[in-house]
Design a protein around this motif. Structure first.
Motif, PDB file in Angstrom:
ATOM      1  N   VAL A  55      -8.947   0.593  -5.968  1.00 28.89           N
ATOM      2  CA  VAL A  55      -8.437   1.748  -6.403  1.00 28.89           C
ATOM      3  C   VAL A  55      -7.852   2.640  -5.676  1.00 28.89           C
ATOM      4  O   VAL A  55      -7.067   3.184  -5.981  1.00 28.89           O
ATOM      5  N   ALA A  56      -8.585   2.785  -4.461  1.00 28.71           N
ATOM      6  CA  ALA A  56      -7.723   3.793  -3.308  1.00 28.71           C
ATOM      7  C   ALA A  56      -6.425   3.229  -3.172  1.00 28.71           C
ATOM      8  O   ALA A  56      -5.380   3.772  -3.114  1.00 28.71           O
ATOM      9  N   ALA A  57      -6.135   1.672  -3.103  1.00 28.87           N
ATOM     10  CA  ALA A  57      -4.842   1.156  -2.876  1.00 28.87           C
ATOM     11  C   ALA A  57      -3.801   1.373  -4.176  1.00 28.87           C
ATOM     12  O   ALA A  57      -2.642   1.854  -3.862  1.00 28.87           O
ATOM     13  N   MET A  58      -4.284   1.341  -5.452  1.00 25.93           N
ATOM     14  CA  MET A  58      -3.676   1.673  -6.450  1.00 25.93           C
ATOM     15  C   MET A  58      -3.107   2.999  -6.332  1.00 25.93           C
ATOM     16  O   MET A  58      -2.013   3.437  -6.725  1.00 25.93           O
ATOM     17  N   LEU A  59      -4.122   3.909  -6.085  1.00 29.01           N
ATOM     18  CA  LEU A  59      -3.670   5.464  -5.932  1.00 29.01           C
ATOM     19  C   LEU A  59      -2.532   5.710  -4.895  1.00 29.01           C
ATOM     20  O   LEU A  59      -1.591   6.468  -5.157  1.00 29.01           O
ATOM     21  N   SER A  60      -2.640   4.873  -3.737  1.00 26.58           N
ATOM     22  CA  SER A  60      -1.784   5.248  -2.770  1.00 26.58           C
ATOM     23  C   SER A  60      -0.282   4.537  -3.376  1.00 26.58           C
ATOM     24  O   SER A  60       0.693   5.377  -2.900  1.00 26.58           O
ATOM     25  N   GLU A  61      -0.225   3.799  -4.146  1.00 25.35           N
ATOM     26  CA  GLU A  61       0.744   2.947  -4.554  1.00 25.35           C
ATOM     27  C   GLU A  61       1.448   4.009  -5.598  1.00 25.35           C
ATOM     28  O   GLU A  61       2.788   4.106  -6.016  1.00 25.35           O
ATOM     29  N   LEU A  62       0.453   4.847  -6.245  1.00 31.87           N
ATOM     30  CA  LEU A  62       1.128   5.976  -6.982  1.00 31.87           C
ATOM     31  C   LEU A  62       1.562   6.881  -6.560  1.00 31.87           C
ATOM     32  O   LEU A  62       1.948   7.895  -7.036  1.00 31.87           O
ATOM     33  N   GLY A  63       1.426   7.273  -5.281  1.00 31.59           N
ATOM     34  CA  GLY A  63       1.948   8.209  -4.414  1.00 31.59           C
ATOM     35  C   GLY A  63       0.790   9.290  -3.872  1.00 31.59           C
ATOM     36  O   GLY A  63       1.147  10.147  -3.084  1.00 31.59           O
ATOM     37  N   ALA A  64      -0.306   8.805  -4.055  1.00 32.53           N
ATOM     38  CA  ALA A  64      -1.648   9.579  -3.563  1.00 32.53           C
ATOM     39  C   ALA A  64      -1.497   9.458  -1.917  1.00 32.53           C
ATOM     40  O   ALA A  64      -1.142   8.345  -1.532  1.00 32.53           O
ATOM     41  N   VAL A  65      -1.992  10.662  -1.245  1.00 32.44           N
ATOM     42  CA  VAL A  65      -2.260  10.368   0.099  1.00 32.44           C
ATOM     43  C   VAL A  65      -3.652  10.188   0.379  1.00 32.44           C
ATOM     44  O   VAL A  65      -4.497  10.926  -0.132  1.00 32.44           O
ATOM     45  N   VAL A  66      -4.044   8.735   0.874  1.00 29.57           N
ATOM     46  CA  VAL A  66      -5.439   8.100   0.961  1.00 29.57           C
ATOM     47  C   VAL A  66      -5.878   8.538   2.157  1.00 29.57           C
ATOM     48  O   VAL A  66      -5.297   7.947   3.165  1.00 29.57           O
ATOM     49  N   ILE A  67      -6.870   9.230   2.444  1.00 23.13           N
ATOM     50  CA  ILE A  67      -7.703   9.423   3.684  1.00 23.13           C
ATOM     51  C   ILE A  67      -9.071   8.570   3.501  1.00 23.13           C
ATOM     52  O   ILE A  67     -10.011   8.949   3.006  1.00 23.13           O
ATOM     53  N   ASP A  68      -9.066   7.457   4.281  1.00 23.79           N
ATOM     54  CA  ASP A  68     -10.306   6.553   4.101  1.00 23.79           C
ATOM     55  C   ASP A  68     -11.402   6.868   5.296  1.00 23.79           C
ATOM     56  O   ASP A  68     -11.190   6.445   6.441  1.00 23.79           O
ATOM     57  N   ALA A  69     -12.408   7.337   4.733  1.00 25.15           N
ATOM     58  CA  ALA A  69     -13.393   7.775   5.933  1.00 25.15           C
ATOM     59  C   ALA A  69     -14.034   6.510   6.455  1.00 25.15           C
ATOM     60  O   ALA A  69     -14.345   6.665   7.668  1.00 25.15           O
ATOM     61  N   ASP A  70     -13.947   5.259   5.930  1.00 21.45           N
ATOM     62  CA  ASP A  70     -14.454   4.027   6.612  1.00 21.45           C
ATOM     63  C   ASP A  70     -13.537   3.741   7.524  1.00 21.45           C
ATOM     64  O   ASP A  70     -14.127   3.171   8.913  1.00 21.45           O
ATOM     65  N   VAL A  71     -12.403   3.679   7.428  1.00 22.30           N
ATOM     66  CA  VAL A  71     -11.335   3.409   8.471  1.00 22.30           C
ATOM     67  C   VAL A  71     -11.706   4.493   9.420  1.00 22.30           C
ATOM     68  O   VAL A  71     -11.571   3.931  11.035  1.00 22.30           O
ATOM     69  N   LEU A  72     -11.586   5.927   9.389  1.00 24.16           N
ATOM     70  CA  LEU A  72     -11.922   6.628  10.539  1.00 24.16           C
ATOM     71  C   LEU A  72     -13.291   6.412  11.249  1.00 24.16           C
ATOM     72  O   LEU A  72     -13.262   6.813  12.379  1.00 24.16           O
TER      73      LEU A  72
END
Length: 203
Positions: free
Chosen positions: A18-35
């Motif tokens: 879902v996060a990847a889809m939102l990013s493709e739609l133009g959202a800025v995704v901040i992933d707490a797991d990555v951080l």
């Protein structure tokens, strides 16, 4: 102005998709797991603090954090999990603040936070989006897709908030027990609903 969205869901719910889809739609995704991984990389104060708290057994031979070992430790021991969170969460929060400040005006900023419900963070956001699947589907995905044992899978689910607890704080629920096309259509609906020029609502 930006719109701040908290995105959460149980393990193997499909939240990352879902996060990847939102990013493709133009959202800025901040992933707490990555951080959370970044702040305990070798040479960081975060990793030094984890080793000081839990000992050298949490390191691999090459000096990196042994994530499977840490996972087994903290998901079997609630106190150990809290001790780890006290180290990692403040460091992650600092990075989140930095990244959010860099987002352009008018952006949808999606904070991908696995433990949003557990940490009572729902009130921090304009919208809370919960990716929801039945527990049995979570377990099936963990066993089939990730190769976990049934016991490990059940322990991980039990350590997280319940479906009911997550749904209770949701402004938007994304069901992910259908096809990928169904999921994408629902993500588009939710993205349109949370954009800054749209009114608030629950869906």
């Amino acid at each position: 102005m930006t719109t701040r969205v908290g995105l959460t869901g149980g393990v193997a719910s499909g939240k990352s998709t879902v996060a990847a889809m939102l990013s493709e739609l133009g959202a800025v995704v901040i992933d707490a797991d990555v951080l959370a991984r970044e702040v305990v990389e070798p040479g960081t104060p975060g990793l030094d603090a984890v080793v000081a708290e839990f000992g050298q057994d949490v390191l691999t031979e090459d000096g990196r954090l042994d994530r499977p070992a840490v996972g087994r430790l903290v998901f079997a021991d609630a106190d150990a999990r809290r001790r780890l969170e006290r180290i990692v969460h403040p460091l992650v929060y600092e990075r989140i603040v930095e990244l959010e400040a860099q987002a352009p005006a008018g952006a949808v900023v999606v904070h991908d936070i696995p433990l949003l419900t557990e940490n009572d963070r729902g009130g921090d956001f304009d919208h809370v989006v919960v990716v929801d699947v039945p527990e049995e589907l979570q377990l099936e995905r963990m066993v089939q897709d990730r190769g976990w044992t049934h016991d490990d899978a059940r322990s991980r689910v039990a350590a997280q908030a319940t479906r009911e607890q997550r749904r209770a704080i949701a402004t938007h629920v994304i069901e992910n027990s259908g096809t990928r096309e169904d999921l994408h259509d629902r993500v588009v609906e939710v993205f349109e609903a949370v954009r800054p020029d749209q009114g608030p609502g629950t869906s």
